[in-house]
Design an enzyme around this catalytic site. Structure first.
Site, PDB file in Angstrom:
ATOM      1  N   ASP A 346       0.914  -1.236  -0.146  1.00 30.47           N
ATOM      2  CA  ASP A 346      -0.034   0.088   0.096  1.00 30.47           C
ATOM      3  C   ASP A 346       0.787   1.287   0.118  1.00 30.47           C
ATOM      4  O   ASP A 346       2.169   1.370   0.224  1.00 30.47           O
ATOM      5  CB  ASP A 346      -0.920  -0.020   1.273  1.00 30.47           C
ATOM      6  CG  ASP A 346      -0.258  -0.053   2.449  1.00 30.47           C
ATOM      7  OD1 ASP A 346       1.018  -0.576   2.446  1.00 30.47           O
ATOM      8  OD2 ASP A 346      -0.776   0.645   3.761  1.00 30.47           O
ATOM      9  N   GLU A 347       0.213   2.415  -0.574  1.00 25.39           N
ATOM     10  CA  GLU A 347       0.775   3.641  -0.252  1.00 25.39           C
ATOM     11  C   GLU A 347       2.426   3.846  -0.865  1.00 25.39           C
ATOM     12  O   GLU A 347       3.015   4.174  -0.184  1.00 25.39           O
ATOM     13  CB  GLU A 347       0.594   4.261   1.144  1.00 25.39           C
ATOM     14  CG  GLU A 347      -0.733   4.314   1.705  1.00 25.39           C
ATOM     15  CD  GLU A 347      -0.859   4.511   3.025  1.00 25.39           C
ATOM     16  OE1 GLU A 347      -2.055   5.375   3.333  1.00 25.39           O
ATOM     17  OE2 GLU A 347      -0.159   4.404   3.900  1.00 25.39           O
TER      18      GLU A 347
END
Length: 541
Positions: A346-347
Site C-alpha cells: 500500500d501507499e
C-alpha cells in the site's frame, strides 16, 4: 485514495489458560448510554452471545454448574483434553469449583467435549452445543470448532464468570441446542506493532480477547517506516538499529525469533493463525535506514519517528533488493506455520507504477518458493496477483469507482478479497470528534457504522464467492498501551467478528445492539476499559 495514516488435564489447564483472564484498567460504570439496560437475568437466553449463532433452539431446563461438575474429554485425542483444560481454567477462579478434567468420553453428566469426525456438516470450525438439566455436550468435527464452541458456552454463563476471584452463582447454561458454523473462513484482526511496539505479553492479552469473539487470524504488521520488529539473522541491523525507535521517538523494540515463536504458539493454542506482514516496497524507511545499499542512491536516510506516509521505497531496479526480500521471507516463513505471508504493497507513492509492477512480479514468486500464500493490500490488484493470493481492501465509501472496480475485477479473476474498509473496520478511527485517541482521515466510526454493513455487497458487482472474509486493523500511530488497545478495539471489534461469523440473515443492528449491551459486564469483568457508546444500551451488574 486518501492516505491511510496522516496523524500521529490440570497441567493442560495451567499451560493453556495463560492470560485468558487478562487484566487491564477496570471498566467504569456505564454512562450516557442509549437507555441503559437492566442487569442480565440469572439464566442468559440461549444464543444471547456475540457473534450470533447460526441456529438456536431453546428447550428444556438449564444446566447448573456445581462443585461436583466434571469436564469430560476423550484423551485419545489430545486436543479435546487441552481444550477441556482451557475451559476448566477459565471457569475455576470465579466459580471456586474444582472442575476436574477427566478421561470419560463415554460417561454422562457434567460438561462433555467430544470430537466426532463424522460431523462433517460442522466443517472445520463449527460446533453443536446441547444443554439440559443433566449436562452440556459440545460436539465438533475438528478441534477449532470445539474451541469456538467453548466461547459460546462461556458467554452463556453470567459475566462474572470472567472474574479471577470467587463470585456468587448460580452458574446456569440455558437449555436447548445451538448449531453454529462461520460465514467466512477468514476472520482477522491486525495489530500494528511497528508504529508503537507491543511486548509478547501485550500481544498474548490481545489474542485472548480476540478468542472470545471467534477471531481466527492474527495479522501482525511487523515493519514500517518507524520500526522493524522481527529479527532476521542475515540482516541483523534491521532490528538492532531499525527497531530502536517508534512514533514520537520512544525506545521501540523487536521480537527475537524465540519471542515470535512464542506468539505463534500462544495464538495456535487459541486456534488463531498468525499472518506476518512485511510491508513493501513502501513503508520501508526502517530497513532503508539500516542498510544504505537498499537505497537507490546508496545513502541511508535517518530513522523516522513521525507519522507521514508514502515517502519511502525499496529500490526496484537493484538486485540486492530481491536478495534482501528472499532472505527476509525465507527466515520469516520458517518461523511461521500458517499459510499466509502479507507483503503489504500500500501507499507506495515513491515507487513508479512500472517499478511497483516489476517488484510485485518478482516478490510474489519468492513467497511461493518458501511455501506461503501471498496477501497484499488491495493495491496489489493494480499489478498481477499470484494465483491463490488474497487482496485486503481498505478503501472508503468515497473511493473512486475505478479503484473499486479494479478490486472487483481481481475477485472475478480468482483473487480472494479480505474486507477491511477503513471507514468501517479500521479500529484506530475516532468514534466521535471528542475521542482523544485515534485518527479521523477516514471519518468518524461509531459502533453502528462499524457493524451496519455487508461484506458481500459493499463493493458493487463483487461475485458471490469473491469475499474471503473480514479483518479489523488497528494502526498504532496514537496507540501505545494495552489500555489504548482496549478503548479503540472494543466494542467495535465484536461487530466485525459478528460480520465474519454470523449468517447474513442474522445481521440486524436492533438485535445486535441489545446483545452487545449485555457484553458490557463481561468486558468489564475481563478488565477491558471499552468505549461505552451512547448508541448501545449497556447492561449493568
Amino acid at each position: 485514495m486518501s492516505p491511510r495514516r496522516t496523524l500521529p488435564l490440570l497441567l493442560a489447564s495451567l499451560l493453556l489458560t495463560g492470560a485468558a483472564g487478562a487484566t487491564g484498567a477496570a471498566g467504569a460504570a456505564a454512562s450516557g448510554s442509549a437507555g441503559a439496560a437492566a442487569a442480565p437475568p440469572a439464566v442468559r437466553p440461549l444464543g444471547d452471545v456475540v457473534p450470533a449463532p447460526a441456529k438456536v433452539t431453546a428447550a428444556g431446563s438449564p444446566y447448573t454448574l456445581t462443585a461436583a461438575t466434571l469436564v469430560r474429554v476423550d484423551t485419545a485425542d489430545p486436543a479435546s483434553g487441552e481444550i477441556g483444560g482451557y475451559l476448566a481454567g477459565l471457569l475455576r477462579p470465579a466459580t471456586g469449583y474444582p472442575l476436574p478434567v477427566v478421561d470419560d468420553g463415554a460417561g454422562s453428566g457434567g460438561i462433555l467435549l467430544r470430537l466426532d469426525p463424522k460431523a462433517t456438516t460442522l466443517g472445520d470450525e463449527g460446533y453443536e452445543l446441547r444443554s439440559g438439566a443433566a449436562g452440556v455436550t459440545l460436539t465438533a468435527r475438528a478441534a477449532a470448532g470445539l474451541f469456538r464452541g467453548v466461547q459460546t458456552l462461556r458467554q452463556q454463563l453470567p459475566a462474572s464468570v470472567e472474574k479471577r476471584t470467587v463470585q456468587a452463582g448460580p452458574w446456569k447454561i440455558a437449555g436447548g441446542t445451538v448449531t453454529d458454523t462461520p460465514r467466512y473462513a477468514y476472520r482477522g484482526a491486525m495489530l500494528d506493532v511497528s508504529r508503537h511496539f507491543f511486548t509478547v505479553e501485550q500481544v498474548k492479552r490481545y489474542i485472548d480477547q480476540l478468542a472470545l469473539y471467534k477471531i481466527n487470524k492474527l495479522h501482525l504488521h511487523l515493519s514500517d517506516d518507524q520500526g522493524w520488529r522481527i529479527a532476521v539473522d542475515s540482516w541483523p541491523r534491521l532490528t538492532t538499529y531499525g527497531g530502536s525507535t517508534q512514533v514520537g521517538g520512544g525506545p521501540g523494540g523487536f521480537y527475537t525469533k524465540a519471542d515470535y515463536r512464542e506468539i505463534v504458539r500462544y495464538a495456535a493454542s487459541r486456534y488463531q493463525e498468525v499472518v506476518p506482514e512485511i510491508d513493501m516496497p513502501g513503508h520501508t524507511n526502517a530497513a532503508l535506514a539500516s542498510y544504505a545499499e537498499l537505497n537507490c542512491d546508496g545513502v541511508a536516510p535517518p530513522l523516522y519517528t513521525g507519522t507521514d506516509v508514502g515517502f519511502s521505497s525499496l529500490c526496484a531496479p537493484k538486485q540486492i533488493t530481491y536478495d534482501f526480500v528472499d532472505d527476509v521471507v525465507r527466515e520469516l516463513a520458517a518461523l511461521t506455520p500458517g499459510r499466509y505471508l502479507h507483503i503489504g504493497g500500500d501507499e507506495a507513492h515513491s515507487t513508479s507504477h512500472a517499478d511497483y509492477v516489476t517488484f510485485m512480479d518478482k516478490v510474489q514468486p519468492i513467497v511461493a518458493k518458501y511455501g506461503k500464500t501471498v496477501i497484499g493490500w488491495h493495491q496489489l490488484t493494480g499489478a498481477t496477483p499470484a494465483p491463490g493470493a488474497l487482496a485486503q481492501y481498505w478503501g472508503l465509501d468515497g473511493s473512486s469507482a475505478a479503484e473499486k472496480q479494479q478490486v472487483v475485477n481481481a475477485a472475478k479473476a480468482g483473487t480472494g478479497i479480505i474486507m477491511s474498509p477503513a471507514d468501517r473496520a479500521y479500529l484506530d478511527m475516532k468514534y466521535t470528534a471528542a475521542t482523544p485517541l485515534g485518527q479521523d482521515w477516514a471519518g468518524l466510526v461509531e459502533v453502528k457504522r462499524a457493524y451496519d454493513w455487508n461484506p458481500a455487497t459493499l463493493l458493487p458487482g463483487m461475485p458471490a464467492t469473491g469475499v474471503a472474509g473480514v479483518e479489523a486493523p488497528l494502526w498504532t500511530e496514537t496507540i501505545s498501551t494495552s489500555a489504548h488497545i482496549d478503548r479503540m478495539a472494543f466494542p467495535r471489534l465484536a461487530g466485525i467478528a459478528e460480520l465474519g461469523w454470523s449468517p447474513a440473515a442474522k445481521h440486524d443492528w436492533t438485535d445486535y445492539r441489545q446483545r452487545l449491551g449485555r457484553q458490557g459486564p463481561r468486558l468489564t469483568a475481563l478488565g477491558v476499559d471499552f468505549y461505552r457508546s451512547p448508541q448501545v444500551p449497556w447492561a449493568t451488574g
